[in-house]
Design a protein around this motif. Sequence first.
Motif, PDB file in Angstrom:
ATOM      1  N   TYR A  55       0.858  -1.179   0.000  1.00 45.30           N
ATOM      2  CA  TYR A  55       0.000   0.000   0.000  1.00 45.30           C
ATOM      3  C   TYR A  55       0.895   1.229   0.000  1.00 45.30           C
ATOM      4  O   TYR A  55       1.750   1.368   0.887  1.00 45.30           O
ATOM      5  CB  TYR A  55      -0.920  -0.008   1.227  1.00 45.30           C
ATOM      6  N   GLU A  56       0.717   2.061  -1.004  1.00 48.35           N
ATOM      7  CA  GLU A  56       1.483   3.292  -1.155  1.00 48.35           C
ATOM      8  C   GLU A  56       2.985   3.050  -1.009  1.00 48.35           C
ATOM      9  O   GLU A  56       3.703   3.773  -0.316  1.00 48.35           O
ATOM     10  CB  GLU A  56       1.003   4.356  -0.168  1.00 48.35           C
ATOM     11  N   GLY A  57       3.446   1.987  -1.668  1.00 53.20           N
ATOM     12  CA  GLY A  57       4.864   1.685  -1.684  1.00 53.20           C
ATOM     13  C   GLY A  57       5.381   0.977  -0.445  1.00 53.20           C
ATOM     14  O   GLY A  57       6.568   0.673  -0.351  1.00 53.20           O
ATOM     15  N   LEU A  58       4.523   0.717   0.511  1.00 54.86           N
ATOM     16  CA  LEU A  58       4.923   0.011   1.730  1.00 54.86           C
ATOM     17  C   LEU A  58       4.396  -1.414   1.700  1.00 54.86           C
ATOM     18  O   LEU A  58       3.334  -1.689   1.147  1.00 54.86           O
ATOM     19  CB  LEU A  58       4.389   0.730   2.970  1.00 54.86           C
ATOM     20  N   ARG A  59       5.125  -2.289   2.335  1.00 50.31           N
ATOM     21  CA  ARG A  59       4.704  -3.685   2.420  1.00 50.31           C
ATOM     22  C   ARG A  59       4.264  -3.973   3.852  1.00 50.31           C
ATOM     23  O   ARG A  59       4.979  -3.659   4.809  1.00 50.31           O
ATOM     24  CB  ARG A  59       5.866  -4.591   2.045  1.00 50.31           C
ATOM     25  N   PHE A  60       3.105  -4.576   3.976  1.00 50.14           N
ATOM     26  CA  PHE A  60       2.570  -4.942   5.285  1.00 50.14           C
ATOM     27  C   PHE A  60       2.411  -6.453   5.337  1.00 50.14           C
ATOM     28  O   PHE A  60       1.681  -7.032   4.550  1.00 50.14           O
ATOM     29  CB  PHE A  60       1.218  -4.267   5.535  1.00 50.14           C
TER      30      PHE A  60
END
Length: 127
Positions: A55-60
């Motif tokens: 999400y928005e370049g972040l990995r969760f």
Amino acid sequence: MRENEVAKAIVDASYKIHTQLGPGLLESVYEVVLAHELRQRGFEVRRQVPVSISYEGLRFDEGYRLDLLVDECVVVELKFVEELSGVHKKQLLTYLKLADKRLGLLVNFNTELIKDGICRVVNGLPQ
């Protein structure tokens, strides 16, 4: 198509389990029994497989967990609900997209006849 062969075995195993155990048990019980039955048939089965989301370049990594992943190609989402709804199908489609898989099965064990509780969801798999 490997996915279709695997899906056929999942449906057959679900029928066997539903016939022997019937409705009324927890989803977790059907999960462990279905995994066992499929392993007995020679399939690789992983339970509660974590899938991360971006999400928005972040990995969760806390995205979600697949109930079952069979032979690394078919996602099985187990339910114990009055009836499957459109949101269940859309949820599984989202899972397929995030996990980059082409076929998923919704299996609702809370039915009189298991055939009424199985729904096939595809993500780019030719019909």
